[in-house]
Design an enzyme around this catalytic site. Sequence first.
Site, short mmCIF file in Angstrom:
data_model
loop_
_atom_site.label_atom_id
_atom_site.label_comp_id
_atom_site.label_asym_id
_atom_site.label_seq_id
_atom_site.Cartn_x
_atom_site.Cartn_y
_atom_site.Cartn_z
N ASP A 164 0.86 -1.17 0.00
CA ASP A 164 0.00 0.00 0.00
C ASP A 164 0.91 1.24 0.00
OD1 ASP A 164 -2.35 1.66 0.48
OD2 ASP A 164 -1.57 1.86 2.51
N ALA A 165 0.41 2.37 -0.51
CA ALA A 165 1.25 3.57 -0.57
C ALA A 165 0.97 4.53 0.59
CB ALA A 165 1.02 4.29 -1.90
N TYR A 166 -0.23 5.11 0.64
CA TYR A 166 -0.53 6.19 1.59
C TYR A 166 -0.70 5.63 2.99
CZ TYR A 166 -1.49 8.46 -2.86
OH TYR A 166 -1.39 8.93 -4.14
N THR A 223 1.48 3.70 4.38
CA THR A 223 2.33 2.51 4.51
C THR A 223 3.77 2.84 4.09
OG1 THR A 223 0.46 1.04 4.19
CG2 THR A 223 2.65 0.12 3.74
N ASN A 271 -4.83 3.22 -3.88
CA ASN A 271 -5.99 4.01 -4.30
C ASN A 271 -5.59 5.17 -5.21
OD1 ASN A 271 -8.03 2.63 -2.95
ND2 ASN A 271 -7.98 3.95 -1.14
N SER A 295 0.45 -3.53 4.39
CA SER A 295 -0.31 -2.29 4.57
C SER A 295 -0.36 -1.92 6.03
CB SER A 295 -1.74 -2.44 4.03
OG SER A 295 -2.44 -1.22 4.17
#
Lengths: 232, 232
Positions: free
Chosen positions: B9-11, B13, B116, B172
């Site tokens: 996951d990006a945001y 994480t 996302n 995440s």
Amino acid sequence: MTLRALVFDAYGTLYDVQSVLAKAEALCPGKGEVITQIWRLKQLEYTWLRSLMLEYEDFWEVTGAALDFALRAAGVEPTDAIREPLMDNYLHLDPYPEAQAALAALAAHKLAILSNGSPRMLEELLRNSRLDRWIETAISVDGARAYKPHPSCYALVEPALGVQKEEVLFVSSNSFDAVGAKAFGFEVAWIRRGSGDALATMFGMVRGRAEELGHAPDHTISALTDLPKLLP
Amino acid sequence: MTLRALVFDAYGTLYDVQSVLAKAEALCPGKGEVITQIWRLKQLEYTWLRSLMLEYEDFWEVTGAALDFALRAAGVEPTDAIREPLMDNYLHLDPYPEAQAALAALAAHKLAILSNGSPRMLEELLRNSRLDRWIETAISVDGARAYKPHPSCYALVEPALGVQKEEVLFVSSNSFDAVGAKAFGFEVAWIRRGSGDALATMFGMVRGRAEELGHAPDHTISALTDLPKLLP
């Protein structure tokens, strides 16, 4: 439009979900407010998340899981002695003070509920509060196995009441629900509850305002008793 | 399992979404904290609500709408002078301090992002942060036109990376995302971030704990640098 039915949201619209606060405070002194706030926030989150995950469970299960989260977040172990009275309270929520008079004044119309509540929860709530004198039909999203604002929930109204969507005035104080109902095609009255004080709570700050999702309501009112003046 | 890919996951994480706090505070003195917290809360709510309403808009739009809500909730009019620098910050989020070292230590594996974020947001974020040295592929849920935790988002990984779900370790720090990934069938490591202090924030209280949705993660770790010891 020819108005044939008024369809109400239940929790937060006819029934005050914050009315569990006193019991939460009695059971968990000093923590009633935070438990009540987080419970309601997570209850809605879990309806959305379970719908999205395609893992529907009914609202009694979701409400219990959200309570467990809220209790643990407040540092309270969710024992039966704490859980059961709080869950039971959900079957005995207080209607808003103006609800009886407002529904009585609208009794010439077909009055119904469309709620996330399970059929059993709605049945008990209506009976315990005596709102069953005015509400003809309680429609549970359980029939769609998804939660608001999924359009399949709002689509339950037409067959249940034998009306077309253009003949429905949908009433909700939950801003996301007002958006979903409007997107579906109902005429919508959003009850903007809450004072400056309410907006200072976590719930008020996060959910007590108009959403930025498009689909503005047709009417914004401040209480159920404002409804008659919207009618033809 | 034979591990063939780590998918992050990006945001929240890899990237610290709270790193906009300083800019929010500079633009809106005394209100940076509440704006940052509400912004992130509503950003996720809007992804869920739009997915449920079947009215997908990409994450740039959703992030902007959530910012408008947060600013208004804090009593700030969302002018371009305030909106633009805050939105721009979303393209320049700071990676967590340990991210570079952790990814470098994992570089023998296929490393990817499933986020996302819109394709443009992810591309700029990876370039600006230099994490594109380690991340081979950034998969946006935009390809599914739904947001996590809808299973169609996680289903993008297998064709994009040419792997089977059993060969993926998904990482995440967002508890709902860890649940969704586990429900889909990935092996999952949940990064439980945050101190006692973080849990005292609104975001920490509402989202900083394990969810009560079933699907417990396979591993609970406290930082990205704990990942190598999970690998065979």
